[in-house]
Design a protein around this motif. Structure first.
Motif, short mmCIF file in Angstrom:
data_model
loop_
_atom_site.label_atom_id
_atom_site.label_comp_id
_atom_site.label_asym_id
_atom_site.label_seq_id
_atom_site.Cartn_x
_atom_site.Cartn_y
_atom_site.Cartn_z
N GLY A 122 0.82 -1.21 0.00
CA GLY A 122 0.00 0.00 0.00
C GLY A 122 0.86 1.26 0.00
N LEU A 123 1.90 1.26 0.84
CA LEU A 123 2.81 2.41 0.84
C LEU A 123 3.53 2.53 -0.49
N LEU A 124 3.91 1.40 -1.07
CA LEU A 124 4.56 1.43 -2.38
C LEU A 124 3.62 1.98 -3.44
N TRP A 125 2.32 1.60 -3.35
CA TRP A 125 1.33 2.14 -4.31
C TRP A 125 1.24 3.66 -4.18
N LEU A 126 1.25 4.16 -2.95
CA LEU A 126 1.18 5.60 -2.76
C LEU A 126 2.41 6.30 -3.34
N VAL A 127 3.59 5.73 -3.08
CA VAL A 127 4.82 6.34 -3.61
C VAL A 127 4.82 6.31 -5.14
N LEU A 128 4.43 5.17 -5.72
CA LEU A 128 4.42 5.07 -7.18
C LEU A 128 3.34 5.99 -7.78
#
Length: 448
Positions: free
Chosen positions: A169-175
């Motif tokens: 989820g955090l990776l989705w936000l960063v991407l």
């Protein structure tokens, strides 16, 4: 048709694509990790089962017994969650941890270790390995089973899945933020293109610059070619309108002279009708010439000083029949500049000042003020009878010719309106504090 934002469409598509990719990656990673942990669990159970097989023997009655038993002390505690069992036709040997329970049989026990998840004793789910072994030369086979409670492993797998979901989820936000930056940078050339198009709209002589990405250059070249064709068409149309107007002035002058001679012969009624027709045609020609000048003024990049223009105009109007009885006041800052050519400004202010002098009683004021954004507004007002609110509303409606309103403020105001629109300005009529008509001219700054 509902307009949609290209930026929002790109960002929405990127966010959905990234979410789907990360969701599939999360499912795959979770499955691989589960398989890895389950294989490691089965490998550990097989090592314990091999300890059972190492100590397995049969007595004379074919009953199995294990000596020495596996060394793990958990096998000695009742319901400890880890169990072993050896079953043969003559009986069963099992760990003390099973107490009075037994491990379930699986569908098949082969000569190789097999793994299964089963419902075990003490209402627990177990991971169990089993196989058939032959302890000695006798044909008796023993089924060896070793099982372990799944609770600890399942808890660990759930914690891993939760941490994996949070990380993805955090990776989705960063991407997604990276996609926003990419879209913003990718669409920035379109912002420069919009600015170029706005300059092209303001000035027919302007052109789109060549400082654009290669993907946009064909579009800018096509727009520049279209602008060239439009400028040529406008120039030809202005020349034809001006030529037509000038070509008609001479025949009208001849017709006017002949009309005067007809009046001298005594046919005053006919002469008066012809004279009114000539005046109307002359007014139409003057209006057409003014519109030609307005077309030429459109997009011209220049500045003028309203103070100097107003002083020159007042000096002329003061010598006219209407102006010699009027007191003129000019309240304009000499440093004030407006974004319009001096000739066009003189055309507009001249018509307004002349109109005010014709209808004023004793006073005409030329001044300026600034609106909320700081844009200067030129004002010409008089103390004459003015126009009522209904007449002002009709005169300022879009598409209504002011010279046909019948209020006495005619062709001059129509020329002012056309020139103001042509120079990207605004023209407004209202009631003056002096009691007469108030006329306002304003132009927005270029950066607006």
């Amino acid at each position: 048709m509902t307009r949609t934002s290209l930026r929002l469409r790109l960002l929405g598509g990127a966010a959905v694509a990234i979410f789907l990719a990360l969701a599939l990656a999360g499912i795959g990673i979770s499955w691989l990790f589960h398989q890895h942990v389950e294989r490691r669990e089965a490998a550990d159970l097989i090592k314990l089962a091999e300890q059972v097989v190492a100590g397995l023997t049969l007595d004379s009655t074919n009953k199995p017994f294990v000596d020495p038993p596996p060394s793990d002390p958990n096998f000695q505690s009742i319901a400890s969650g880890i169990y072993w069992q050896a079953s043969a036709p003559g009986g069963t040997a099992q760990s003390p941890s099973l107490w009075d329970q037994s491990l379930p049989r699986t569908a098949s026990q082969t000569r190789a270790w097999s793994t299964a998840t089963v419902a075990g004793p003490f209402d627990k789910q177990l991971t169990m390995v089993s196989r058939r072994v032959q302890p000695d030369v006798r044909a008796t086979q023993v089924v060896v089973r070793v099982a372990k409670d799944d609770d600890e492993m399942q808890d660990a797998l759930r914690e891993f899945d939760q941490e994996l979901a949070l990380s993805l989820g955090l990776l989705w936000l960063v991407l997604s933020l990276a996609a926003y930056a990419q879209v913003h940078l990718g669409l920035r050339p379109l912002l420069r293109l919009r600015e170029d198009l706005d300059r092209l709209r303001r000035s027919p002589i302007a052109r789109l610059s060549g400082e654009h990405p290669q993907e946009i250059l064909p579009l800018t070249q096509a727009i520049n070619a279209l602008a060239d064709a439009r400028e040529s068409d406008l120039a030809r149309a202005r020349r034809r309108a001006a030529d037509l107007a000038h070509s008609l002035k001479t025949p009208l002058a001849v017709l006017s002279a002949q009309n005067r001679r007809a009046g001298e012969t005594g046919d005053e009624i006919t002469a008066d009708g012809i004279n009114r027709t000539i005046d109307a045609m002359g007014a139409a020609l003057e209006a057409e010439l003014a519109r030609a000048r307005a077309s030429a003024a459109r997009g011209a990049v220049a500045q003028s000083i309203p103070h100097d223009v107003a002083e020159g105009l007042v000096a002329v109007v003061e010598r006219t029949e209407h102006g010699e009885r009027i007191a003129f006041s000019i309240d304009l800052d000499p440093a004030l500049r407006v974004p319009v050519d001096g000739t066009d400004l003189a055309e507009m202010l001249g018509a307004l000042i002349e109109n005010a002098a014709r209808h004023a009683r004793r006073r005409v004021c030329i001044g300026s003020l600034g609106d909320e954004s700081g844009t200067p507004i030129l004002r010409v007002e008089d103390d004459g009878p003015g126009m009522d609110d209904d007449a002002i509303a009709r005169a300022t409606e879009r598409g209504v010719r002011i010279d046909e309103s019948g209020t006495g403020h005619g062709l001059g105001l129509a020329i002012v309106r056309d020139l103001a629109e042509a120079t990207e300005g605004a023209f407004r009529l209202g009631r003056s504090p002096l009691g007469g008509l108030l006329a306002e001219l304003s132009w927005r700054a270029a950066d607006e």
